[in-house]
Write a protein that holds these residues in place. Sequence first.
Motif: not given
Length: 602
Positions: A513-519, A585-588
């Motif tokens: 899970c990444f902090r919002r605000g990036g791409e 922003i989640r990546v599984l």
Amino acid sequence: MIARRTFLATSATATAAGIGGLSGQTATAAEQPRQDADFVAFLTEAADARAAAVLDGYDDHLTELRDLGKARAAARSLRTLTSVHVHAASAYHHDGALLGPLHELADTLAEEQFDDGLWDQGAVHSPPDTAFSIVDLNIAYALLDKDADRSTAKLRATVERILRKAGPGLAHGGVHTANHRWLVCSALARIHRRWPDASYLRRIDAWLAEGIDQLAGGEYSERSPTYSAVVTNPALLTIARFHDRRDLYVHVRDNLTASLYVTEPNGEVESVHSRRQDQATLRYLPEFWLQYRELAIRDGNGTFAAVAALLRERGAGQTFGETPLGDRLAEVLDRPELARELPAGKELPTDFEHHDDSCRLVRVRRGERTASVFGGTDLPEVHAISSGLSTNPTFFKMRKGAAILDSLRLAPQFFSLGPFRSEGLQRRGDAWRLHAEVRAAFHQPLPRRHRRRDGLYPLTDDGRFWSAMDFPHRPKEYRTLRTEILVRETDDGGWELSFDVSGSAVPLTLELCFRRGGELSGEGLEPVAGADDTYQLVSGEAVYTVGEDRITFGPGNGKGGKQPPVVDPGERYTWMKGSLTPDGIRVLITGRSPLTYRMTLR
């Protein structure tokens, strides 16, 4: 308005005279320590701005106090307005426009105070919640008394009546949490210094006799940066001053030292190890600001002085942690030694690997790159999820500047027991080892001697759920899942995580899970149906980018079947309609045990 240099001279005399002018001897002018005029001007400007905001909103605090018993906001507003009223350098110094609001706040606090001296503040007739307000009113009274302006004589009498009435309730009432003990002691210590009562001393000594709940690494038992900064450290400093317990400075000093290693470059404080509500939320170091300043001045500590200076710089925008910057002037007026010049600062640690074994937490910093490895949840020992326990299943976090991985978790679908939570954290060669073994039982028929004709067996727990089946006396057939994760820092400044999951064959999902605000970018990324801002990394590597900062991670591990990937929070959450889904922003990345898999993040 009196010139600021007049305030500084007055502060120096008050400092030499002792705490609140109540003890000590006056030093000669040559002996006076130098005062930090810029620091005082900085706080004065902030306090004036804060007072204006309080004046606009104090009616709301009165309404909350009358309707809901919420005394804390009203008491803090009174303290803030008092600080600018007595402060010679403030634009509000002895301003008659403050007297009406001050009297209204004090009168309403007195009216809403119960016969036992307590207020309702989230709990009925609550001694610890009352203590928060009493601490603020103690400071306000000390400032008004020292100022001794005739216009506040009636106000002082009202606040004195509140404080005297609260003393017995605090001296006989109970508490809920570990930090409440020290909070109540700090409130009683100040009351006793002005209006001595042997029962107050006995109560303070009884609480202190339990011992300060500090772990070997410097954290307190709640492992919470919020409660360390907002309650425990300020309380222990007050008790040290007013109850002559100078040994308590050691505890605050150790906690502030420990806090250096859990602080991110942007001032956020790692709280994944906390046993309180902040284990899944952001906290900021500015809450520790005046504590670092006090110990820097007291000890001549250049490292703490550097932290205090840095926090002062960050406070220039007036957003300063949870406590508004302007509210802090009262503490400095009450404790004038805080206005002394800081000792020369030293460079802060920016390159280290720090292992706090008492929290099972490793912190690594390499300049603007940091990482946390955590294996210290309470769940493996107590088999429960509850307030007051450390249960956050995040076991790894990292950041490079503004690119932040807030959470990495592993969620197997194994009897709905929930995500991986490590049973320990140990050094293994050049890596840190996390590990856990979980098992679930299939139950066999009861032995003859435990059978009942009526079929009414005790309601018992099998580790996952309760049933009237007398589980403890049944033979069992277990299914087991073993997990080992090796976390290794790589030569290129990244990280390598090696997973070995064995035992039962079950689907599992790694959740980043990444902090919002990036791409996010990467050819192997696919959106997960029905889940906002959630993707599956099927193949190759992906990149999370914020400005010039990036984290590259992977590889993907296929689709793991035709069904969408599942992150199972466990029955402890789903039964109560709870959720463990982190915000961001989640990546599984999916797989199936038995599994060996190596992830790189750089």
